[in-house]
Write an enzyme that holds these catalytic residues in place. Structure first.
Site, PDB file in Angstrom:
ATOM      1  N   GLU A  46       0.868  -1.183   0.000  1.00 46.89           N
ATOM      2  CA  GLU A  46       0.000   0.000   0.000  1.00 46.89           C
ATOM      3  C   GLU A  46       0.896   1.221   0.000  1.00 46.89           C
ATOM      4  O   GLU A  46       1.664   1.444   0.935  1.00 46.89           O
ATOM      5  CB  GLU A  46      -0.894  -0.028   1.254  1.00 46.89           C
ATOM      6  N   ASP A  57      -4.435  10.088   9.947  1.00 44.37           N
ATOM      7  CA  ASP A  57      -3.155   9.513  10.323  1.00 44.37           C
ATOM      8  C   ASP A  57      -2.580  10.109  11.593  1.00 44.37           C
ATOM      9  O   ASP A  57      -2.717  11.300  11.857  1.00 44.37           O
ATOM     10  CB  ASP A  57      -2.148   9.703   9.179  1.00 44.37           C
TER      11      ASP A  57
END
Lengths: 256, 401
Positions: A46, A57
């Site tokens: 990924e 994040d």
């Protein structure tokens, strides 16, 4: 047949998806990192496209993104780097990123370029279901890219059904509602995954968020088809040193 | 300027939270539950008579509303027109921000939340949030850019005195944008118990609409007060400064569908719109997605969000609420800007000519008055969104006294 479908047809357990940030640690290290991940046992790679404001994040991936941006990474540069990746990379590759940079690049142009480079699927955490269904979903489908929706313990059954129906490749099960790189209460996570497994999704599901070592990887594999590791690997890469050595040691610590 | 028919589209976004092409809720799945809960409940809660009674009682007895609509005689003479000042600077805590936090804390209570998080730029919203949390006995955590913590020390002290925890945002430009990121992340990490009180008409739907509706008390009062004082149904101009745009949204709200009213939004031009040190979003920005909504934002051609500059922390934001993006794009609003220097000049001038020391943010709104060529028959309302106490240090080091 899509590489992701192919993979899951052959391997339905302990599938390991490893996240790396494009252009990190060096601008030109993207492919080296990917090759090293493949060589050392990652089943899916990924690739994160760095964004200045990555809402989902935590600190580790945020700072790798900022460094990648400082290194000069852009979507344009990334596609140049990925142009010849299929000479060496055979595992499925998915791109993860936020909507804004993609919109500026052009959504359709982005999907086409991704397909051309040999990318298999997309994870776009801030693309909402409504906009997917009304605007962007067709373009993704037209480019024959898999689209992987996130689901969380708070996602209702009705919505889960819908997200599963619209996803292809796999489903990204967020272990608990949190940003990446946070420690998790595994008893709670296990309860959730058990429920998710019993739900019999159309897609295989990989668990992400909080998977950082052998113990957590094994724990979620009791229920899931595999797991996604991000922050822990980026943290390892951040220590500097030889990319292949770091990657080899890191993946060995998870898989062996 | 293009005039529009009387349409509700400016006041009410569609069901998915869009004003024209702007708005929506571009949020990760981890926030879906919370945002959906808000989306389903905010209108019902706000319309509930008990809520309305409590909200308006607090606005009256705690905030000090209605705030006066003051005829600025000397300023009017100087500008050759009629100018009224909507005195939001007289609100409890010194700015309009508290209208929204009073509304949202009551909403949070009804949603069963026990903890409040907020972001703040200049610290006005942080103080307003800390204040209502103290009032209602709720835990309060305020995220504030590290750089803003330095330049807004008095407000940091006020928040702490009010019992809030102030957490520095150390990522990116260390200002409002990053504080907002941190607050959203904190919300993702604690979704069940926590309500996020956004301070402006930004963020995912339903925040822009909800905040606009709480702030709309400003224009509701302006309409009534103007009628009482002058007999006029409508002003010809409403002027307000815009960062994210909450005081402007509140001051414009009940005039949005009155096409004869010129809505003038003043952005922060920093060192000059094209100086590379600016926060004039509509002039420099393009369509994009920031903090959960599609709007106009300052960004590179690669879609990375640009770090803006303004001397006023409250306007130092690279985006603008989706309602304002729509007012700009449709031509319903007039968007203009004032530089750091002009704002400082007008902070000083307004202090001397009307005896009112405005906040730096607010001073931007006044700075455009001489450029507007008002007619003697015009009736201009300027939203005096906040007072200047918090900016004294900046004034002392930048204004010759």
């Amino acid at each position: 047949m899509s590489r992701l479908k192919n993979l899951f047809d052959q391997k339905s357990a302990r599938v390991l998806n490893v996240y790396c940030t494009a252009g990190f640690p060096q601008l030109t290290s993207t492919l080296e990192v990917m090759e090293s991940l493949q060589a050392n046992g990652a089943d899916i790679i990924e690739v994160g496209m760095p964004y200045s404001d990555p809402l989902a994040d935590g600190e580790v991936i945020q700072s790798s993104s900022l460094m990648a941006l400082e290194n000069g990474m852009t979507i344009e540069v990334l596609f140049e780097q990925l142009a010849s990746m299929r000479k060496t990379i055979h595992v499925p590759v998915i791109l993860m990123g936020y909507m804004n940079p993609i919109l500026q690049y052009g959504f359709e142009r982005f999907c086409k370029a991704a397909k051309e480079a040999g990318v298999d699927g997309l994870i776009l955490p801030d693309l909402p279901l409504f906009e997917f269904e009304t605007i962007y979903g067709d373009t993704i489908k037209d480019s024959a890219l898999d689209f992987i929706f996130l689901v969380t313990p708070e996602t209702s059954e009705e919505r889960l059904k819908k997200l599963d129906a619209l996803s292809s490749g796999f489903i990204y099960a967020v272990s608990s509602s949190a940003t990446t790189g946070k420690d998790k209460d595994f008893a709670k996570v296990a309860m959730y995954l058990k429920k998710l497994k019993a739900f019999r999704l159309k897609n295989p599901f990989l668990v992400g968020f909080g998977i950082k070592d052998k113990e957590s990887f094994n724990a979620v594999n009791e229920y899931a088809n595999g797991a996604i590791i991000g922050s822990a690997y980026i943290k390892a890469l951040s220590t500097g040193g030889d990319i292949n050595t770091i990657t080899k040691n890191f993946l060995a610590s998870i898989l062996k | 300027m293009q005039l529009f028919d009387k349409k509700a589209e400016y006041q009410e976004p569609n069901q998915e939270g869009y004003y024209g092409e702007f708005g929506g809720a571009y949020i990760p799945e981890m926030l879906y539950g919370n945002v959906e809960e808000l989306k389903h409940q905010y209108l019902d809660i706000m319309k509930d008579p008990d809520f309305q009674i409590e909200f308006h009682a607090l606005l009256r007895d705690y905030v000090g509303r209605p705030t006066p609509l003051f005829y600025a005689e000397r300023l009017s003479k100087e500008m050759g027109t009629t100018i009224y000042l909507k005195r939001e600077d007289l609100c409890h805590t010194g700015a309009h921000k508290i209208n929204n936090t009073v509304g949202q804390i009551l909403l949070a209570q009804r949603l069963g939340k026990t903890k409040i998080i907020a972001e703040t730029g200049a610290g006005q919203h942080g103080v307003a949030t800390a204040t209502v949390c103290a009032l209602k006995g709720m835990e309060c955590v305020v995220y504030m850019g590290e750089k803003d913590i330095e330049r807004q020390a008095p407000n940091v002290a006020r928040m702490k005195l009010l019992g809030a925890k102030v957490v520095p945002a150390t990522s990116g430009s260390k200002t409002l944008k990053d504080a907002t990121n941190e607050a959203i992340r904190a919300w993702i990490n604690e979704p069940d118990t926590t309500h996020y009180i956004i301070g402006s008409v930004v963020g995912p739907h339903p925040y822009p609409d909800m905040v606009a509706k709480f702030q709309s008390v400003i224009s509701d009062e302006i309409r009534k007060q103007l009628k009482d004082k002058t007999g006029a149904e409508l002003p010809t101009h409403v002027v307000a400064c815009v960062g994210g745009g909450s005081n402007a949204a509140g001051a414009f709200y009940h005039f949005l569908n009155e096409p004869t009213v010129n809505l003038v939004a003043v952005e922060a031009a920093g060192h000059g719109v094209y100086s590379g040190m600016s926060a004039a979003t509509t002039q420099l920005g393009t369509t994009g997605i920031l903090h959960g909504s599609k709007s106009i934002l300052m960004q590179t051609k690669d879609g990375q969000v640009v770090e803006p500059h303004s001397i006023s922390a409250g306007l130092d934001y690279p985006g603008i609420g989706p309602l304002h993006a729509y007012l700009f794009k449709s031509g319903r609003g007039t968007f203009t800007s004032a530089t750091d220097e002009e704002a400082l000049e007008w902070a000083s001038h307004l202090s001397k000519i009307e005896g009112i020391i405005p906040a730096l943010e607010t001073a931007h709104a006044f700075a455009i008055l001489p450029k507007m060529n008002f007619k003697p028959t015009d009736i201009v309302v300027v939203c005096l969104s906040g007072r200047g106490d918090k900016d004294l240090a900046t004034y002392m080091s930048n204004i010759k006294m």
